[in-house]
Every structure is written in C-alpha cells, then in structure tokens.
Design a protein around this motif. Structure first.
Motif, PDB file in Angstrom:
ATOM      1  N   GLN A   1      48.303  66.749  51.578  1.00 61.85           N
ATOM      2  CA  GLN A   1      47.116  66.031  52.036  1.00 61.85           C
ATOM      3  C   GLN A   1      47.019  64.681  51.320  1.00 61.85           C
ATOM      4  O   GLN A   1      47.493  64.523  50.195  1.00 61.85           O
ATOM      5  CB  GLN A   1      45.851  66.848  51.744  1.00 61.85           C
ATOM      6  CG  GLN A   1      45.831  68.225  52.370  1.00 61.85           C
ATOM      7  CD  GLN A   1      45.461  68.209  53.837  1.00 61.85           C
ATOM      8  OE1 GLN A   1      44.901  67.240  54.317  1.00 61.85           O
ATOM      9  NE2 GLN A   1      45.769  69.267  54.549  1.00 61.85           N
ATOM     10  N   PHE A   2      46.376  63.727  51.974  1.00 65.01           N
ATOM     11  CA  PHE A   2      46.264  62.387  51.413  1.00 65.01           C
ATOM     12  C   PHE A   2      45.034  62.319  50.506  1.00 65.01           C
ATOM     13  O   PHE A   2      43.932  61.996  50.937  1.00 65.01           O
ATOM     14  CB  PHE A   2      46.166  61.351  52.531  1.00 65.01           C
ATOM     15  CG  PHE A   2      46.168  59.932  52.035  1.00 65.01           C
ATOM     16  CD1 PHE A   2      47.317  59.363  51.511  1.00 65.01           C
ATOM     17  CD2 PHE A   2      45.021  59.156  52.104  1.00 65.01           C
ATOM     18  CE1 PHE A   2      47.323  58.055  51.050  1.00 65.01           C
ATOM     19  CE2 PHE A   2      45.012  57.842  51.647  1.00 65.01           C
ATOM     20  CZ  PHE A   2      46.172  57.292  51.118  1.00 65.01           C
TER      21      PHE A   2
ATOM     22  N   TYR B   1      47.383  62.192  57.883  1.00 62.09           N
ATOM     23  CA  TYR B   1      46.009  61.962  57.444  1.00 62.09           C
ATOM     24  C   TYR B   1      45.177  61.346  58.567  1.00 62.09           C
ATOM     25  O   TYR B   1      44.055  61.791  58.854  1.00 62.09           O
ATOM     26  CB  TYR B   1      46.019  61.048  56.221  1.00 62.09           C
ATOM     27  CG  TYR B   1      44.657  60.547  55.804  1.00 62.09           C
ATOM     28  CD1 TYR B   1      43.747  61.393  55.168  1.00 62.09           C
ATOM     29  CD2 TYR B   1      44.282  59.228  56.037  1.00 62.09           C
ATOM     30  CE1 TYR B   1      42.490  60.936  54.777  1.00 62.09           C
ATOM     31  CE2 TYR B   1      43.030  58.757  55.645  1.00 62.09           C
ATOM     32  CZ  TYR B   1      42.142  59.619  55.031  1.00 62.09           C
ATOM     33  OH  TYR B   1      40.909  59.165  54.660  1.00 62.09           O
TER      34      TYR B   1
END
Length: 526
Positions: free
Chosen positions: A299-300, A375
């Motif tokens: 995940q960003f 994202y």
C-alpha cells in the motif's frame, strides 16, 4: 393554519401529478404509435425502441414525436442501454415543463445516474436545467437529485449552492446523512471545527454501528453505504480532535474504526501519529508494524517510514532510525524521477494517462510505479469514472449483439452516442489522473525532504553522542569503566482482559493485525 397549509400543499401536488397525466393522455397519438406503446407495455423493448426511433426521426405528427422521444429513451433504459437513453431524456429536460413526459424524463436521468454511477455529466445537466417543476417528482427521486447537485456544487467550490441543495433533502432519505457529512467537510474547510464536530457527532449518534438496524428516528435501514458515512464521520472527529491538540480524544475515535473496514488502514496510520503525540511510542511503532505487514506493505503509505524514524529518533535509537530511512530511500527515492518525465511531457494527451492507468492489466509494466498506480485505482472518485466507462463498453457490446439494431439507424446512433460519451469521459479521467500524479510527485518530494532532515539530525545527534562519550572516557583518565546496566523492558500494558499477550516471532497472523505494541528503550541520556 398548519392543517390548511398542508391541505393546500397536498392538493397542489396531487393537481400537478394529475395535470402531467392529463397532458400525456391528451396527446393525439396515431393508431400506429399506440400500437408500439402496447409493445412497450408488454415488455418488447427492443422492437419498441427500433420503431419509436423511426417515429422520432421521420414522423411529422408532433404528438407522435414527443411520445417517441420519451419512449425511445425509456425502451433503451429498459434494455440496459442507459448511456444512449440519456440523450433522449436530456433533450426532454432541455425542452422544459411543457413537454408531456418532462417529469418522467427527469426520473429517467436520475435512474441512469445511479446505474452508471455518474456524478458528473447528468448532475451537471440537472443543475443547469433545475426548475420549480422538480418539486413534483417522487420524494426520493428529488432527494437523490438534490444530493447529486449538492455534491457537484461542493466539488466546484460553490458552498452556498451546495448547502442549499443538501438542506432540502428529507431526513428519511438515504442521501440525508451523505449530504450532512459534506456539510461538515465544508465547515472543516472554513476552519469552523467545532461546528463540524457537532455535525459529525450527529451522524455518529444517529447511525447504529451494524447493518440492518434503523437509523435514529427514521425508518431508514442501515446498509453498507450508510455505515460508511458513519465511519467517515468518526474519521472526521478523530482528525479534528488531532488538529485541536486533543490527542486522547482523537485516539479514541481512531480506535472505533472496525478492522478491515475501508477506512481502517487510514485510521491505523493516522492513529500512529496520534500515539506519537501522546508519547505512547510503543503503539505508534505498532501501527507502522501493521502497515508494513505482508499484504499491506504494498500500500502507498510512504509517511509510515517517516513516523517510524521520528519515533526512533525521539528515543535516541539512532541506528534503528537510520535503518528505517534506508528502507524508505530504497523504496521511494527514485519514484519522483520516474514520475517526472510522465507528468512534465506536454505532448502526452489525457488519453495517454487513461490508457496507462486503466487499459493495462495490473500485472503489465507501465510508465509509473505499480504502487502508485494501484493506489490511484483505489480512489473512490476514479473507481466511479472507471465503472462509468466500463458500463459504456458493456452497453456497446450489448447493442452490437442485438440483431435488429445491426446496420440500422438506431444501431448506428447508439454506437456513435456511446463513442462520443466515452471519448469525453476518457479526456476528463485522463486529466484527473495527470493532476493526481503531479500531486503524488510533489508529496513524494516533501516526504524525501522530511526523511533527509531526520537523517541529518540523526547523524548530528550520533556525532554529539560519540563526542560526549569520548569526553567522559577522558575524564575517567583511563579508569576501567563499568559496563552500563540496561533495565529490563516492561511488557506492554494490556487494556482489556479479552486480549492475550504474545511475543512477535516474525510470523504475521490476521487476527494480530492492528494489535501490535512495541516496548522501546529510551537511550537518551538524562
């Protein structure tokens, strides 16, 4: 007086509905058109659409044309071709209330907006041609339209206009609390934090935390969408209390977000900074541990490393801080350079950005890092755009499989109309993606600057630490120094008897995510 006023209102509403029906019934339709209407009423929508389109294009009888204009759109919608149906409903909307199918066409537009998840094109039409006649629509249709227009006005920055449309949404409507939430956001943006908190609290207290229950003082049943509004209100309270410096209250609300809900990862990350402000460093690092667990690591959340390094630095754990920054650099240092040629090339069209983000599968190599692409693809706004475009593609395929539409006037119209809508949407979405990528580039530069500052401060602190140690050794004039004794670290405090304590053994378990606590030794010399 109230009873009389209510009677008058009901009478006028009933009269307006009867008037609309009368206008329909008074149309002097030909026998052939009435026969097509019978086909429509019997559910033969493909044949009805084909024949009504011919009437719409070629019949000189105005009554026949007016009826055909509506029934072509309605037939297409019944088939599932909502995109092309909008053309006919929008034409009636522009004609105005004198059209005998005016209100029905507006209902058709509202339904198409819902089916296509369109919060841009149709709402813009409805806003432009909004009139007092809209009050004659069914209540929930009108609530839906008022919400769509309010949301559009909000995005355009027209605060007073947005508030006006949200204010007239009925409390029993599923759109009421969605509009109320945006009203709270408007107050946040104008720095009216206390007013915003009052609205967030109203939402939080009215909506139960489980699906299937009734919203307070209404007959509205809580579903997934309504429950998400409650979660967003909780996040709003948590963020506002953080901004006010009320960190304990902020942490309380972040902890209310259920694990694995849509907002949960944001709550874990933002909650980590709240724990940092409370000097609860073990929970702050625990939050970063969850965000860097397998499955979430992709995940960003670049600021996760900034938080982690900051906590280590505050506790004079300089080696750990530098190790964390090294991980950050390894992952994000080159990203701005990779983005630069993508966002700075003026020759790249909006279609390029759309194709790069949407058309390629997740596994294919693109011009931007996959982490950023994934994202953006999770952004709710972009998801709506994508859904709209993919629905148009499905409708185009569907129309191509209808035999009677093949090489026909209506078939060619449908293909052309869908193509025009798609081209317009791709341009809008492509431009949106380009702007988001520029924002991400600037954010990454900011995070890199923060990392470099922590890095500089860490090196400087290490230098001072070594200098201080050297001076102490000289003061002892060569005497053998006793090894420093380190106190035994205390186990983290467990706030609930429903939670067991387990040492982390390098294995991640789903039921542990969100419950990691670190014991940190503060190495700062007092």
């Amino acid at each position: 007086m109230r009873k009389i006023s209510l009677f008058v209102i009901l009478f006028l509403l009933l009269s307006s509905v009867l008037y609309a029906q009368k206008k329909e019934e008074e149309l002097k339709l030909s026998a052939s058109v009435k026969k097509i209407i019978d086909e429509y009423n019997s559910g033969n929508y493909i044949s009805a659409a084909y024949k009504f389109f011919d009437v719409y294009e070629n019949d000189t009888n105005q009554a026949n044309q007016l009826a055909a204009e509506y029934f072509v759109g309605s037939s297409l919608a019944k088939i599932g071709l909502y995109g092309p149906s909008v053309y006919f409903f929008a034409s009636i909307l522009k004609t105005g209330a004198n059209h005998p199918f005016y209100l029905k066409a507006i209902e058709g537009l509202a339904d198409a907006a819902q089916k296509l998840k369109d919060d841009l094109v149709i709402p813009e039409l409805l806003l432009r041609y909004y009139s007092p006649e809209f009050q004659k629509l069914p209540p929930e249709t009108l609530n839906h339209i008022n919400y769509l227009i309010g949301e559009l006005s909000f995005r355009k920055g027209r605060v007073a206009e947005a508030e006006k449309f949200f204010d007239v949404i009925g409390k029993d409507s599923r759109y009421f609390y969605k509009g109320l939430y945006i009203k709270a956001i408007l107050r946040v943006r104008s720095q009216k934090i206390e007013e915003a908190n009052e609205i967030f609290s109203e939402i939080f207290n009215a909506i139960p935390f489980k699906e299937g229950k009734l919203v307070k003082d209404t007959k509205l049943v809580v579903d997934k969408d309504i429950l998400q509004v409650r979660n967003l209100a909780i996040m709003g309270l948590a963020r506002n209390y953080y901004e006010l410096g009320m960190y304990q209250e902020s942490a309380k609300y972040y902890e209310m977000i259920e694990r694995f809900d849509t907002e949960w990862l944001d709550a874990v990350f933002e909650g980590g900074w709240t724990y940092y402000q409370l000097k609860d460093y073990g929970k702050a690092i625990g939050a970063t541990h969850t965000l860097l667990a397998p499955g979430y690591r992709e995940q960003f959340f670049p600021e996760t490393y900034i938080l982690r390094a900051t906590v280590y630095f505050e506790n004079c754990l300089y080696d750990e801080a530098k190790d964390t920054l090294e991980e950050f650099y390894k992952r994000y240092k080159d990203m701005p350079d990779k983005l630069k040629p993508v966002i700075s090339d003026s020759s790249k069209s909006p279609e390029y950005y759309f194709d790069m983000m949407i058309s390629a599968s997740i596994s294919e190599k693109t011009d931007i890092p996959q982490e950023l692409r994934k994202y953006l693809l999770k952004n709710p706004r972009l998801q709506k755009f994508i859904y709209f475009i993919l629905e148009l593609d499905k409708e185009n395929d569907m129309a191509g499989k209808i035999g009677s539409f093949k090489d026909s006037r209506i078939g060619n119209f449908i293909k052309g109309n869908i193509r025009q809508q798609r081209e317009l949407l791709v341009k809008i979405v492509g431009k949106w993606i380009q702007i988001r990528l520029i924002d991400l580039h600037d954010s990454l530069i900011d995070f890199l600057n923060q990392a470099q500052l922590i890095d500089f401060e860490t090196v400087n602190a290490q230098r001072k630490q070594l200098q201080s140690t050297g001076e102490q050794q000289e003061a002892k004039q060569g005497a053998a120094a006793a090894p420093a004794k380190k106190s035994k670290l205390k186990r983290p405090q467990i706030d609930s008897d429903k939670v067991d304590f387990w040492d982390f053994d390098e294995e991640y378990w789903k039921d542990e995510l969100g419950y990691y606590f670190y014991t940190l030794r503060n190495e700062c010399k007092k």
